[in-house]
Design a protein around this motif. Structure first.
Motif, PDB file in Angstrom:
ATOM      1  N   ARG A 135     -12.629   1.382   6.138  1.00  0.00           N
ATOM      2  CA  ARG A 135     -13.278   1.879   7.364  1.00  0.00           C
ATOM      3  C   ARG A 135     -12.274   1.922   8.513  1.00  0.00           C
ATOM      4  O   ARG A 135     -12.286   2.841   9.333  1.00  0.00           O
ATOM      5  CB  ARG A 135     -14.470   0.994   7.728  1.00  0.00           C
ATOM      6  N   ILE A 136     -11.396   0.919   8.567  1.00  0.00           N
ATOM      7  CA  ILE A 136     -10.384   0.902   9.619  1.00  0.00           C
ATOM      8  C   ILE A 136      -9.459   2.108   9.491  1.00  0.00           C
ATOM      9  O   ILE A 136      -9.146   2.788  10.468  1.00  0.00           O
ATOM     10  CB  ILE A 136      -9.567  -0.408   9.547  1.00  0.00           C
ATOM     11  N   PHE A 137      -9.055   2.406   8.257  1.00  0.00           N
ATOM     12  CA  PHE A 137      -8.098   3.498   8.076  1.00  0.00           C
ATOM     13  C   PHE A 137      -8.739   4.866   8.253  1.00  0.00           C
ATOM     14  O   PHE A 137      -8.037   5.860   8.416  1.00  0.00           O
ATOM     15  CB  PHE A 137      -7.402   3.373   6.726  1.00  0.00           C
ATOM     16  N   LYS A 138     -10.061   4.933   8.230  1.00  0.00           N
ATOM     17  CA  LYS A 138     -10.718   6.186   8.582  1.00  0.00           C
ATOM     18  C   LYS A 138     -10.513   6.478  10.067  1.00  0.00           C
ATOM     19  O   LYS A 138     -10.495   7.629  10.498  1.00  0.00           O
ATOM     20  CB  LYS A 138     -12.207   6.118   8.254  1.00  0.00           C
ATOM     21  N   LEU A 139     -10.370   5.410  10.865  1.00  0.00           N
ATOM     22  CA  LEU A 139     -10.125   5.582  12.291  1.00  0.00           C
ATOM     23  C   LEU A 139      -8.661   5.895  12.580  1.00  0.00           C
ATOM     24  O   LEU A 139      -8.333   6.535  13.566  1.00  0.00           O
ATOM     25  CB  LEU A 139     -10.510   4.298  13.051  1.00  0.00           C
ATOM     26  N   ALA A 140      -7.778   5.381  11.722  1.00  0.00           N
ATOM     27  CA  ALA A 140      -6.346   5.477  11.994  1.00  0.00           C
ATOM     28  C   ALA A 140      -5.863   6.921  11.933  1.00  0.00           C
ATOM     29  O   ALA A 140      -6.090   7.621  10.958  1.00  0.00           O
ATOM     30  CB  ALA A 140      -5.569   4.622  11.003  1.00  0.00           C
ATOM     31  N   THR A 141      -5.187   7.334  12.989  1.00  0.00           N
ATOM     32  CA  THR A 141      -4.619   8.687  13.042  1.00  0.00           C
ATOM     33  C   THR A 141      -3.124   8.608  13.302  1.00  0.00           C
ATOM     34  O   THR A 141      -2.513   9.588  13.720  1.00  0.00           O
ATOM     35  CB  THR A 141      -5.299   9.494  14.158  1.00  0.00           C
ATOM     36  N   VAL A 142      -2.543   7.433  13.080  1.00  0.00           N
ATOM     37  CA  VAL A 142      -1.124   7.220  13.357  1.00  0.00           C
ATOM     38  C   VAL A 142      -0.438   6.714  12.085  1.00  0.00           C
ATOM     39  O   VAL A 142      -1.101   6.240  11.160  1.00  0.00           O
ATOM     40  CB  VAL A 142      -0.936   6.191  14.497  1.00  0.00           C
ATOM     41  N   PRO A 143       0.888   6.795  12.011  1.00  0.00           N
ATOM     42  CA  PRO A 143       1.598   6.223  10.871  1.00  0.00           C
ATOM     43  C   PRO A 143       1.248   4.752  10.704  1.00  0.00           C
ATOM     44  O   PRO A 143       1.089   4.028  11.698  1.00  0.00           O
ATOM     45  CB  PRO A 143       3.069   6.410  11.251  1.00  0.00           C
ATOM     46  N   ALA A 144       1.121   4.301   9.459  1.00  0.00           N
ATOM     47  CA  ALA A 144       0.662   2.932   9.221  1.00  0.00           C
ATOM     48  C   ALA A 144       1.402   2.285   8.056  1.00  0.00           C
ATOM     49  O   ALA A 144       1.834   2.956   7.123  1.00  0.00           O
ATOM     50  CB  ALA A 144      -0.844   2.918   8.952  1.00  0.00           C
TER      51      ALA A 144
END
Length: 335
Positions: free
Chosen positions: A132-141
């Motif tokens: 769920r967190i990575f669905k929000l992420a729009t940056v390199p991770a």
């Protein structure tokens, strides 16, 4: 608060000249540069990071999300991350979720609102919460020590199964045969890998894997203490304990002392991670691991490389742990 126009007035130049000096965007005469820098120093002018980030579409800020800064592992990891970022011109925005999935998501939103350039996530949360967190992420991770299914992120980790195998093989080489394992929460990937290393070492020596010698805990010293008390009360025949991290191993040392056991003569204990504290307890803790700060520096390096080369193939960097033999392990004695 002073402005760029105040600097320009004091230096006797245009505010665009001040901008060129501060951002190094156009050649400026040595005399004008000297006057601008002197004016900046005199009035204490600080350029607006917000304005610069809007112009360049970058903030030079890395968001770091960890589950528990009270755990020395994560504290040492963050030190390494900060060092790696600082040397590359990035600052760190640190968030501590306190093992709360909802708080993780809230911090994720906060980090994205701050326009971070990249995200470094070290979390013991369940896979669904992380997804769920990575669905929000729009940056390199980059994730540390775990993979997140479906997430486009690089990973930097320790070979957990290999480290656990080395720890238990060390006990076996000393002559131990009744070796208990205190694991972390069973649903965590790290826990499963370290338990598998314990199993593999026993099976390789032709020893049965006794499920009653495997106790699940929570990676805390208090959890290791309670698990060790149960083991020492119910299974007097055990001569050694492999704890899946050093914090639980410290709890085992305390429980053994309360049971009146001499370490390592009557009970050997080995941990995992090689936190700095493990060398300064008594007896000093035998453990496996790699430099946690180096793990953090490597994670920072991989993330910054991803920011600067977004189209590069995903990386899965795995560090090899080593055995660190100290005072808490020896050949088995009589209980």
């Amino acid at each position: 608060m002073s402005t760029i126009k105040d600097v320009a007035a004091l230096a006797g130049v245009s505010f665009t000249t001040v901008s060129h000096v501060l951002n190094d965007t156009r050649p400026v005469s040595a005399d004008a540069r000297r006057r601008v820098l002197a004016a900046v120093e005199e009035i204490g002018y600080l350029p607006s990071a917000v304005a610069r980030s809007l112009r360049k579409s970058e903030t030079k800020i890395i968001g770091v999300l960890v589950p528990n800064v009270n755990n020395p592992f994560f504290a040492e990891l963050v030190v390494g991350v900060e060092e790696g970022c600082r040397l590359s011109g990035y600052s760190v925005f640190l968030c501590n979720s306190d093992n709360d999935p909802k708080r993780q998501q809230q911090y994720m939103r906060t980090l994205l609102e701050k326009r971070i350039d990249g995200l470094l996530l070290s979390s013991a949360g369940d896979a669904e919460a992380l997804a769920r967190i990575f669905k929000l992420a729009t940056v390199p991770a980059v994730t540390v020590d775990r993979a997140v299914p479906g997430a486009r992120a690089d990973r930097v980790s320790v070979n957990n199964q290999d480290g656990a195998y080395k720890a238990v093989r060390h006990l076996l080489d000393l002559g131990h045969r009744q070796i208990a394992c205190i694991s972390g929460p069973a649903e965590f990937e790290v826990s499963m890998e370290r338990v598998e290393g314990w199993r593999r070492a026993l099976q390789e020596r032709g020893l049965p894997v006794d499920g009653s010698l495997l106790i699940e805990s929570d990676f805390s010293s208090a959890g290791g203490y309670e698990a060790a008390r149960r083991l020492l009360r119910d299974r007097a025949e055990i001569s050694a304990v492999f704890a899946s991290n050093d914090m639980m191993a410290l709890g085992v040392l305390r429980a053994a002392a309360e049971f009146g056991l001499r370490l390592p003569q009557q009970l050997s204990v080995v941990g995992f991670d090689d936190i700095e504290l493990s060398a300064y307890v008594y007896p000093a803790l035998s453990t496996v691991g790699c430099s946690i700060k180096e793990l953090g520096r490597e994670a920072a390096r991989v993330l910054i490389d991803r920011i600067e080369n977004p189209g590069a193939p995903l990386k899965d960097v795995q560090l090899t742990p080593r055995l660190v033999q100290r005072e808490s392990t020896a050949a088995p004695g009589s209980r």
